[in-house]
Design a protein around this motif. Structure first.
Motif, PDB file in Angstrom:
ATOM      1  N   VAL A 176       0.837  -1.202   0.000  1.00 51.21           N
ATOM      2  CA  VAL A 176       0.000   0.000   0.000  1.00 51.21           C
ATOM      3  C   VAL A 176       0.872   1.253   0.000  1.00 51.21           C
ATOM      4  CG1 VAL A 176      -1.697   1.316   1.322  1.00 51.21           C
ATOM      5  CG2 VAL A 176      -1.942  -1.164   1.102  1.00 51.21           C
ATOM      6  N   SER A 177       1.947   1.224   0.771  1.00 55.63           N
ATOM      7  CA  SER A 177       2.849   2.375   0.825  1.00 55.63           C
ATOM      8  C   SER A 177       3.526   2.607  -0.511  1.00 55.63           C
ATOM      9  CB  SER A 177       3.910   2.145   1.911  1.00 55.63           C
ATOM     10  OG  SER A 177       3.313   1.953   3.180  1.00 55.63           O
ATOM     11  N   ARG A 178       3.760   1.551  -1.256  1.00 55.13           N
ATOM     12  CA  ARG A 178       4.430   1.658  -2.552  1.00 55.13           C
ATOM     13  C   ARG A 178       3.466   2.056  -3.666  1.00 55.13           C
ATOM     14  NH1 ARG A 178       5.861  -3.315  -2.893  1.00 55.13           N
ATOM     15  NH2 ARG A 178       4.091  -3.994  -4.149  1.00 55.13           N
ATOM     16  N   ALA A 179       2.257   1.500  -3.650  1.00 61.69           N
ATOM     17  CA  ALA A 179       1.370   1.629  -4.799  1.00 61.69           C
ATOM     18  C   ALA A 179       0.234   2.629  -4.613  1.00 61.69           C
ATOM     19  CB  ALA A 179       0.769   0.258  -5.144  1.00 61.69           C
TER      20      ALA A 179
ATOM     21  N   VAL B 257      11.789  14.565   6.939  1.00 60.30           N
ATOM     22  CA  VAL B 257      11.421  14.163   8.294  1.00 60.30           C
ATOM     23  C   VAL B 257       9.908  14.030   8.359  1.00 60.30           C
ATOM     24  CG1 VAL B 257      11.502  14.760  10.734  1.00 60.30           C
ATOM     25  CG2 VAL B 257      13.425  15.343   9.254  1.00 60.30           C
ATOM     26  N   THR B 258       9.426  12.925   8.891  1.00 63.31           N
ATOM     27  CA  THR B 258       7.986  12.658   8.921  1.00 63.31           C
ATOM     28  C   THR B 258       7.537  12.145  10.274  1.00 63.31           C
ATOM     29  OG1 THR B 258       6.217  11.333   7.925  1.00 63.31           O
ATOM     30  CG2 THR B 258       8.403  10.329   8.019  1.00 63.31           C
ATOM     31  N   ARG B 259       6.292  12.449  10.613  1.00 63.36           N
ATOM     32  CA  ARG B 259       5.701  11.890  11.824  1.00 63.36           C
ATOM     33  C   ARG B 259       5.171  10.477  11.583  1.00 63.36           C
ATOM     34  NH1 ARG B 259       3.041  16.783  11.856  1.00 63.36           N
ATOM     35  NH2 ARG B 259       1.036  15.761  11.592  1.00 63.36           N
ATOM     36  N   MET B 260       4.863  10.169  10.329  1.00 64.71           N
ATOM     37  CA  MET B 260       4.320   8.852  10.011  1.00 64.71           C
ATOM     38  C   MET B 260       5.424   7.800  10.008  1.00 64.71           C
ATOM     39  SD  MET B 260       1.497   9.613   7.023  1.00 64.71           S
ATOM     40  CE  MET B 260       2.511  10.728   6.035  1.00 64.71           C
ATOM     41  N   PRO B 261       5.051   6.516  10.094  1.00 68.37           N
ATOM     42  CA  PRO B 261       6.072   5.461   9.956  1.00 68.37           C
ATOM     43  C   PRO B 261       6.817   5.610   8.639  1.00 68.37           C
ATOM     44  CG  PRO B 261       4.013   4.534  10.776  1.00 68.37           C
ATOM     45  CD  PRO B 261       3.724   5.959  10.410  1.00 68.37           C
ATOM     46  N   ARG B 262       8.118   5.382   8.677  1.00 62.22           N
ATOM     47  CA  ARG B 262       8.944   5.578   7.488  1.00 62.22           C
ATOM     48  C   ARG B 262       8.484   4.756   6.303  1.00 62.22           C
ATOM     49  NH1 ARG B 262      14.683   4.474   7.575  1.00 62.22           N
ATOM     50  NH2 ARG B 262      14.182   2.784   9.025  1.00 62.22           N
ATOM     51  N   VAL B 263       7.964   3.544   6.570  1.00 62.04           N
ATOM     52  CA  VAL B 263       7.548   2.673   5.471  1.00 62.04           C
ATOM     53  C   VAL B 263       6.463   3.327   4.631  1.00 62.04           C
ATOM     54  CG1 VAL B 263       5.788   1.467   6.856  1.00 62.04           C
ATOM     55  CG2 VAL B 263       6.822   0.321   4.890  1.00 62.04           C
TER      56      VAL B 263
ATOM     57  N   VAL C   4       6.229   6.495   3.911  1.00 65.78           N
ATOM     58  CA  VAL C   4       6.715   7.705   3.254  1.00 65.78           C
ATOM     59  C   VAL C   4       7.899   7.439   2.339  1.00 65.78           C
ATOM     60  CG1 VAL C   4       7.762   9.976   3.725  1.00 65.78           C
ATOM     61  CG2 VAL C   4       5.877   9.143   5.149  1.00 65.78           C
ATOM     62  N   ASP C   5       8.670   6.395   2.622  1.00 63.31           N
ATOM     63  CA  ASP C   5       9.973   6.199   1.993  1.00 63.31           C
ATOM     64  C   ASP C   5       9.903   6.201   0.470  1.00 63.31           C
ATOM     65  OD1 ASP C   5      12.826   5.482   2.969  1.00 63.31           O
ATOM     66  OD2 ASP C   5      12.460   4.119   1.289  1.00 63.31           O
ATOM     67  N   ARG C   6       8.955   5.447  -0.115  1.00 61.42           N
ATOM     68  CA  ARG C   6       8.876   5.354  -1.571  1.00 61.42           C
ATOM     69  C   ARG C   6       8.615   6.717  -2.199  1.00 61.42           C
ATOM     70  NH1 ARG C   6       8.457   1.113  -5.266  1.00 61.42           N
ATOM     71  NH2 ARG C   6       8.383   2.016  -7.345  1.00 61.42           N
ATOM     72  N   PHE C   7       7.655   7.437  -1.675  1.00 57.52           N
ATOM     73  CA  PHE C   7       7.324   8.745  -2.232  1.00 57.52           C
ATOM     74  C   PHE C   7       8.479   9.723  -2.078  1.00 57.52           C
ATOM     75  CE2 PHE C   7       5.746  13.068  -1.297  1.00 57.52           C
ATOM     76  CZ  PHE C   7       5.281  13.396  -2.562  1.00 57.52           C
TER      77      PHE C   7
END
Length: 498
Positions: free
Chosen positions: A83-86, A114-120, A122-125
């Motif tokens: 979901v984080s990727r697509a 820097v993000t408040r959300m889990p890195r997974v 946000v990382d792809r975007f």
């Protein structure tokens, strides 16, 4: 992790800076909806008033932990990553602040998000579309069974500041620019030589770097699931399912040529531009049917084309489900991806005087881009009519890369007002076909260009394989083995829990 810095290094907060909105709730709703299903989506929405009260009381960290727990607890790690990727990058890209992006993207050195959300999530975007070299944020914890526990690690502001400083510890340098404005951002802004806070200055168009658009994305939701839109979706779903089955049943019972006329009665619309060519007449030994070359937007493209034409059109298919073939009101020609065998089947259909609809992209694309056209169609016939297909929906996407494709027409008809647009272009003149000595590649590229110009789209060289590599982690070749019954029940009933 240590990186080499330059005088133009930058550290930027994602929520409320690079993204206009500081609200993380819609992204957790997307994870709940796409990775788990409707019950978890509804549960997280029901929890929203409490989360909002916690934020107003200054307990934003606790609210985020609660949202993450409800959205991800028990979800397989692979689903969260998929979901984080697509899915998430499209919604994030739509919310990018142009001024903040201009300042962030123009820095040539190390770029840190820097993000408040889990890195997974946000990382792809951040890496693919913002060009970030590192992402600093909390991490989801997983059990030995590779399922999310819903707990976050390293979510405190002190942890964030420590990790930002560690990134620049190698050369003893400080970031040249810090972008942000929240309480979390203040934990690292003091470490930066220059600080940029809202309101951001208007970007210089000549210096602003190009933003890499999101071309491929998956998921069923069209709108950002804010609390209000999430409530609308939940209230509409029962009625939407009923409306979809009524529309499909009526469409199967009435003559196909009547569909454009009765669609407005059931809340839809079929808009036609240009003049449809008349049926071809048999004669001679050359193929006499018309080859319609369509842009590929949804599984419904050939059906809508046949409805507008009011006559039999065979649809060339590669990997649609057996259920879609059974329900299809038009004949289908299933191909094998064996070039010679597939060409023979289509030539045989054309030689019988039958019209054939082919989508040379080989897969759908939601965004205003056309994928590379296969050259095979140019070798089959000189009676080529390009057709620009497009659609508009409000709530649900009628395409998927990871789900069960047989559900695509149902999701299309579940929208309150589904609209299809069909634009007929003139038949290719003889001098633009292979009959005049043009190469099949040149013909395919020419047809792609004129269709893109008609729709206002952009031509690309991307392919089906590129799409499925991004969205599903495979090459797009459908496995002959049917999906497990749990997966199909999940998709049919609309997002059941794992």
């Amino acid at each position: 992790m240590q990186t080499t810095t330059t005088t133009s290094s930058v550290v930027a907060e994602l929520e409320g800076a690079l993204l206009r909105s500081a609200d993380t709730f819609p992204y957790f709703m997307l994870v709940a909806f796409e990775a788990s299903g409707l019950p978890r989506f509804a549960l997280l929405l029901a929890l929203w008033p409490l989360l909002r009260l916690l934020e107003l009381a200054g307990r934003r960290g606790l609210a985020l932990r609660a949202a993450a727990f409800v959205a991800t607890a028990g979800v397989p790690r692979a689903e969260v990553e998929a979901v984080s990727r697509a899915v998430l990058p499209k919604f994030m890209a739509d919310d990018v602040d142009p001024a903040a992006w201009a300042a962030f993207g123009s820095c040539e050195g190390t770029r840190v998000v820097v993000t408040r959300m889990p890195r997974v999530m946000v990382d792809r975007f951040a890496r693919e579309h913002l060009g970030a070299h590192a992402v600093v944020g909390c991490d989801l914890e997983y059990s030995r069974l590779r399922r999310s526990t819903g707990l976050l690690r390293g979510a405190s502001y002190e942890d964030v500041a420590t990790r930002v400083r560690a990134l620049f510890a190698g050369d003893g340098c400080r970031p040249a620019l810090g972008i942000g404005g929240s309480k979390m951002a203040r934990s690292f802004l003091t470490f930066c030589e220059e600080q940029l806070r809202q309101p951001f200055p208007a970007p210089n168009e000549t210096n602003a770097p190009p933003f890499r658009p999101v071309i491929f994305h998956d998921g069923r939701l069209v709108c950002r699931p804010t609390p209000f839109m999430s409530l609308v979706i939940l209230l509409w779903l029962p009625l939407g399912v009923l409306v979809a089955f009524v529309r499909i049943a009526v469409g199967l019972m009435v003559p196909i040529w009547t569909v454009p006329y009765i669609a407005p009665v059931f809340g839809g619309a079929v808009i036609t531009h240009g003049r449809a060519p008349p049926p071809a007449k048999l004669g001679g030994g050359s193929p006499s049917g018309v080859l319609f070359v369509c842009t590929h937007r949804t599984l419904m493209d050939p059906v809508v084309l046949a409805a507008v034409l009011g006559r039999r059109v065979a649809a060339v298919t590669y990997s649609i489900s057996r259920l879609s073939e059974v329900l299809s009101p038009i004949p289908t020609v299933r191909l094998t991806r064996d070039r010679d065998a597939d060409a023979a089947r289509m030539r045989a259909e054309l030689a019988r005087g039958g019209d054939v609809a082919v989508c040379p992209e080989g897969t759908t694309c939601r965004e205003p881009f056309l994928l590379r056209f296969s050259k095979l169609f140019a070798e089959l016939s000189d009676s080529i009519v390009p057709v620009a297909m497009n659609y508009r929906v409000g709530l649900f996407h009628p395409t998927t890369a990871r789900g069960w494709k047989a559900m695509d027409p149902i999701f299309f008809f579940m929208n309150p007002r589904p609209v299809y647009e069909v634009t007929f272009l003139n038949q290719l003149p003889a001098e633009s076909t292979c009959a005049a000595g043009k190469s099949p590649v040149d013909v395919a590229n020419y047809v792609q260009r004129i269709l893109a110009a008609t729709l206002g789209f952009e031509c690309t060289t991307l392919t089906r394989k590129d799409k499925y590599t991004v969205l599903a982690g495979n090459d797009g070749v459908v496995n002959a083995k049917p999906a497990c019954w749990q997966s199909r029940v999940k998709d049919v009933l609309g997002f059941l829990l794992h």
